[in-house]
Design a protein around this motif. Structure first.
Motif, PDB file in Angstrom:
ATOM      1  N   ARG A 219      55.477   0.122  32.314  1.00  0.00           N
ATOM      2  CA  ARG A 219      54.196  -0.052  33.008  1.00  0.00           C
ATOM      3  C   ARG A 219      54.102   0.884  34.204  1.00  0.00           C
ATOM      4  O   ARG A 219      53.040   1.450  34.485  1.00  0.00           O
ATOM      5  CB  ARG A 219      54.081  -1.509  33.451  1.00  0.00           C
ATOM      6  N   LEU A 220      55.215   1.079  34.905  1.00  0.00           N
ATOM      7  CA  LEU A 220      55.239   1.996  36.037  1.00  0.00           C
ATOM      8  C   LEU A 220      55.033   3.431  35.563  1.00  0.00           C
ATOM      9  O   LEU A 220      54.277   4.196  36.179  1.00  0.00           O
ATOM     10  CB  LEU A 220      56.568   1.870  36.781  1.00  0.00           C
ATOM     11  N   ALA A 221      55.678   3.800  34.484  1.00  0.00           N
ATOM     12  CA  ALA A 221      55.513   5.158  33.945  1.00  0.00           C
ATOM     13  C   ALA A 221      54.052   5.430  33.601  1.00  0.00           C
ATOM     14  O   ALA A 221      53.559   6.559  33.759  1.00  0.00           O
ATOM     15  CB  ALA A 221      56.392   5.338  32.709  1.00  0.00           C
ATOM     16  N   ALA A 222      53.349   4.397  33.154  1.00  0.00           N
ATOM     17  CA  ALA A 222      51.944   4.561  32.789  1.00  0.00           C
ATOM     18  C   ALA A 222      51.077   4.880  34.000  1.00  0.00           C
ATOM     19  O   ALA A 222      50.047   5.553  33.881  1.00  0.00           O
ATOM     20  CB  ALA A 222      51.432   3.299  32.095  1.00  0.00           C
ATOM     21  N   VAL A 223      51.474   4.419  35.186  1.00  0.00           N
ATOM     22  CA  VAL A 223      50.709   4.733  36.400  1.00  0.00           C
ATOM     23  C   VAL A 223      50.783   6.231  36.678  1.00  0.00           C
ATOM     24  O   VAL A 223      49.778   6.861  37.041  1.00  0.00           O
ATOM     25  CB  VAL A 223      51.214   3.925  37.603  1.00  0.00           C
TER      26      VAL A 223
ATOM     27  N   VAL B 203      51.203  -0.786  43.598  1.00  0.00           N
ATOM     28  CA  VAL B 203      51.258   0.370  42.699  1.00  0.00           C
ATOM     29  C   VAL B 203      50.549   0.068  41.387  1.00  0.00           C
ATOM     30  O   VAL B 203      49.776   0.887  40.873  1.00  0.00           O
ATOM     31  CB  VAL B 203      52.719   0.795  42.454  1.00  0.00           C
ATOM     32  N   PHE B 204      50.793  -1.115  40.840  1.00  0.00           N
ATOM     33  CA  PHE B 204      50.121  -1.466  39.589  1.00  0.00           C
ATOM     34  C   PHE B 204      48.624  -1.682  39.811  1.00  0.00           C
ATOM     35  O   PHE B 204      47.809  -1.409  38.925  1.00  0.00           O
ATOM     36  CB  PHE B 204      50.780  -2.691  38.961  1.00  0.00           C
ATOM     37  N   GLY B 205      48.264  -2.153  40.996  1.00  0.00           N
ATOM     38  CA  GLY B 205      46.849  -2.233  41.342  1.00  0.00           C
ATOM     39  C   GLY B 205      46.214  -0.858  41.400  1.00  0.00           C
ATOM     40  O   GLY B 205      45.075  -0.664  40.955  1.00  0.00           O
ATOM     41  N   LEU B 206      46.944   0.117  41.958  1.00  0.00           N
ATOM     42  CA  LEU B 206      46.457   1.496  41.970  1.00  0.00           C
ATOM     43  C   LEU B 206      46.266   2.012  40.551  1.00  0.00           C
ATOM     44  O   LEU B 206      45.247   2.648  40.237  1.00  0.00           O
ATOM     45  CB  LEU B 206      47.450   2.390  42.721  1.00  0.00           C
ATOM     46  N   GLY B 207      47.234   1.730  39.689  1.00  0.00           N
ATOM     47  CA  GLY B 207      47.103   2.152  38.295  1.00  0.00           C
ATOM     48  C   GLY B 207      45.881   1.548  37.632  1.00  0.00           C
ATOM     49  O   GLY B 207      45.160   2.224  36.885  1.00  0.00           O
ATOM     50  N   ALA B 208      45.632   0.268  37.912  1.00  0.00           N
ATOM     51  CA  ALA B 208      44.452  -0.388  37.346  1.00  0.00           C
ATOM     52  C   ALA B 208      43.176   0.252  37.865  1.00  0.00           C
ATOM     53  O   ALA B 208      42.194   0.416  37.115  1.00  0.00           O
ATOM     54  CB  ALA B 208      44.473  -1.884  37.682  1.00  0.00           C
ATOM     55  N   ALA B 209      43.158   0.620  39.141  1.00  0.00           N
ATOM     56  CA  ALA B 209      41.978   1.257  39.725  1.00  0.00           C
ATOM     57  C   ALA B 209      41.726   2.625  39.102  1.00  0.00           C
ATOM     58  O   ALA B 209      40.577   2.990  38.806  1.00  0.00           O
ATOM     59  CB  ALA B 209      42.145   1.390  41.235  1.00  0.00           C
ATOM     60  N   ILE B 210      42.790   3.392  38.903  1.00  0.00           N
ATOM     61  CA  ILE B 210      42.637   4.713  38.281  1.00  0.00           C
ATOM     62  C   ILE B 210      42.124   4.574  36.857  1.00  0.00           C
ATOM     63  O   ILE B 210      41.193   5.269  36.434  1.00  0.00           O
ATOM     64  CB  ILE B 210      43.968   5.482  38.313  1.00  0.00           C
ATOM     65  N   ASP B 211      42.715   3.644  36.102  1.00  0.00           N
ATOM     66  CA  ASP B 211      42.269   3.433  34.721  1.00  0.00           C
ATOM     67  C   ASP B 211      40.810   2.981  34.671  1.00  0.00           C
ATOM     68  O   ASP B 211      40.055   3.376  33.771  1.00  0.00           O
ATOM     69  CB  ASP B 211      43.160   2.396  34.033  1.00  0.00           C
ATOM     70  N   TYR B 212      40.420   2.165  35.636  1.00  0.00           N
ATOM     71  CA  TYR B 212      39.034   1.694  35.694  1.00  0.00           C
ATOM     72  C   TYR B 212      38.091   2.858  35.952  1.00  0.00           C
ATOM     73  O   TYR B 212      37.033   2.976  35.313  1.00  0.00           O
ATOM     74  CB  TYR B 212      38.905   0.636  36.786  1.00  0.00           C
ATOM     75  N   ALA B 213      38.458   3.742  36.866  1.00  0.00           N
ATOM     76  CA  ALA B 213      37.625   4.921  37.140  1.00  0.00           C
ATOM     77  C   ALA B 213      37.550   5.830  35.920  1.00  0.00           C
ATOM     78  O   ALA B 213      36.470   6.341  35.573  1.00  0.00           O
ATOM     79  CB  ALA B 213      38.194   5.690  38.338  1.00  0.00           C
TER      80      ALA B 213
END
Length: 392
Positions: free
Chosen positions: A62-66, A274-284
């Motif tokens: 999951r971290l790698a996906a960020v 960090v995972f919240g940041l990943g979710a935000a990037i994916d959402y954008a």
């Protein structure tokens, strides 16, 4: 409600804060979508039940996906990405790793942000390097021709804020990148205010490093950010600080620096954020940055026009403008305007000289009200703000 195919109703439905406040402080900290908040809280609850180290080990993929998502956002590769706790730390990680000596020149812009400018001045005091502010052209953006005239062998860095904190200007980063690349000079681009509202591509920008925050237009958690560093710069750059994550202690008197951009990270981090940041990037990325850019620019254009209609002085300059709108009202201090708007449930911010000395001094600006729009804002909300300003 749609706007040129943009589903505003969905954006607002997925943003709980839209039901609570009229938020025009997105250049400060945007309202997160529910998926970001849920991701952060969900991970924290999971971590609390099984242990921090154990939860992190379980979440390795999951971290790698960020990293993959961050790279996709700016057009780089995962190995080019370092995850940090804010844009300033990202920017500093590169800037303070660069070697400067007496007479070396740092070229920057009139629109430069205080944190960056203070760093230039500190290094100049320490080393004897020279800070030069490139002039603006007639539109108010960095003058690329003036930049070209200043290039010689003593220039060691070109560092520019893509979008300033104090206005809607979008500096011509692609043209700046072309000048830097042709001269073989490192180009450090502060994308703190542009990431999440503009469609960024590092191959088009030709920057060697780019710093990003999570909390602004990306709509991520506070205390998050990331750094892009091209291999051509990082391979010859040892960070000012290392730890057991950014380097490996290979023998009692030896260490090896990580070959990827992780050399600019530290071991300890807030995994939930960090995972919240990943979710935000994916959402954008799901919305699409070209669609976001078009929506934000159109809303900001409407706001500028309506503010001018009621007599406010709109202060934004540049050929291209973005979602940050700054204005003043003669006879009324910016802090008073912000307070009056807050009483009406409208969030804005104030930009002052201490945040942008070069620009405020050159244009003799008073403190400015900053109203920064995002795609979940509406024309009705713009009218609420304009009517409140008109009453002043």
């Amino acid at each position: 409600m749609t706007f040129d195919g943009f589903d505003v109703d969905r954006a607002r439905r997925e943003t709980p804060g839209c039901a609570e406040v009229v938020h025009f402080n997105n250049a400060g900290s945007a309202l997160p979508p529910a998926v970001v908040t849920d991701t952060v809280v969900g991970y924290l609850r999971h971590e609390a039940l099984m242990g921090g180290y154990e939860a992190a080990a379980e979440a390795k993929d999951r971290l790698a996906a960020v990293y993959t998502s961050a790279a996709r956002l700016v057009g780089g590769e995962p190995d080019d990405i370092a995850i940090t706790d804010n844009a300033t730390r990202s920017w500093q990680a590169v800037f303070y790793a660069l070697p400067f000596a007496a007479g070396d020149r740092i070229l920057t812009s009139t629109a430069e942000y205080a944190s960056n400018a203070i760093a230039y001045l500190q290094i100049a005091r320490r080393t004897g390097a020279v800070v030069e502010v490139v002039g603006d052209d007639e539109s108010g953006q960095l003058d690329v021709e003036d930049l070209k005239r200043r290039i010689d062998g003593s220039v060691k860095l070109i560092a520019v804020s893509h979008v300033p904190t104090q206005g809607g200007l979008v500096n011509p980063a692609e043209e700046i990148g072309e000048v830097a690349e042709a001269a073989g000079i490192p180009f450090l681009l502060d994308a703190c205010q542009s990431a999440g509202q503009l469609d960024l591509d590092v191959s088009r920008l030709k920057c060697d490093a780019l710093s990003v925050t999570g909390r602004k237009y990306l709509r991520g958690p506070r205390g998050t950010g990331f750094l892009y560093v091209h291999p051509r710069l990082r391979e010859g750059l040892e960070p000012a600080m290392l730890d057991l994550h950014s380097a490996v202690w290979t023998a009692p008197t030896e260490y090896v620096v990580d070959p990827t951009a992780k050399r600019f990270e530290v071991w300890e981090r807030d995994f939930a954020a960090v995972f919240g940041l990943g979710a935000a990037i994916d959402y954008a990325l799901e919305w699409g940055l070209p669609a976001i850019e078009a929506r934000v620019a159109a809303l900001a254009g409407t706001l500028r026009g309506r503010l001018a209609d009621v007599g406010a002085q709109v202060r934004d300059v540049g050929v291209k403008k973005c979602g940050i709108v700054t204005f003043s009202v003669e006879g009324t201090p910016a802090a008073d305007i912000k307070a009056r708007l807050a009483e009406a449930g409208i969030n804005t911010s104030v930009s002052s000289r201490t945040s942008a000395q070069f620009d405020f001094t050159a244009r003799e600006l008073p403190d400015l009200v900053r109203a920064s729009v995002h795609y979940y804002n509406t024309e009705d909300e713009i009218e609420l703000l304009v009517k409140a300003v008109e009453k002043l």
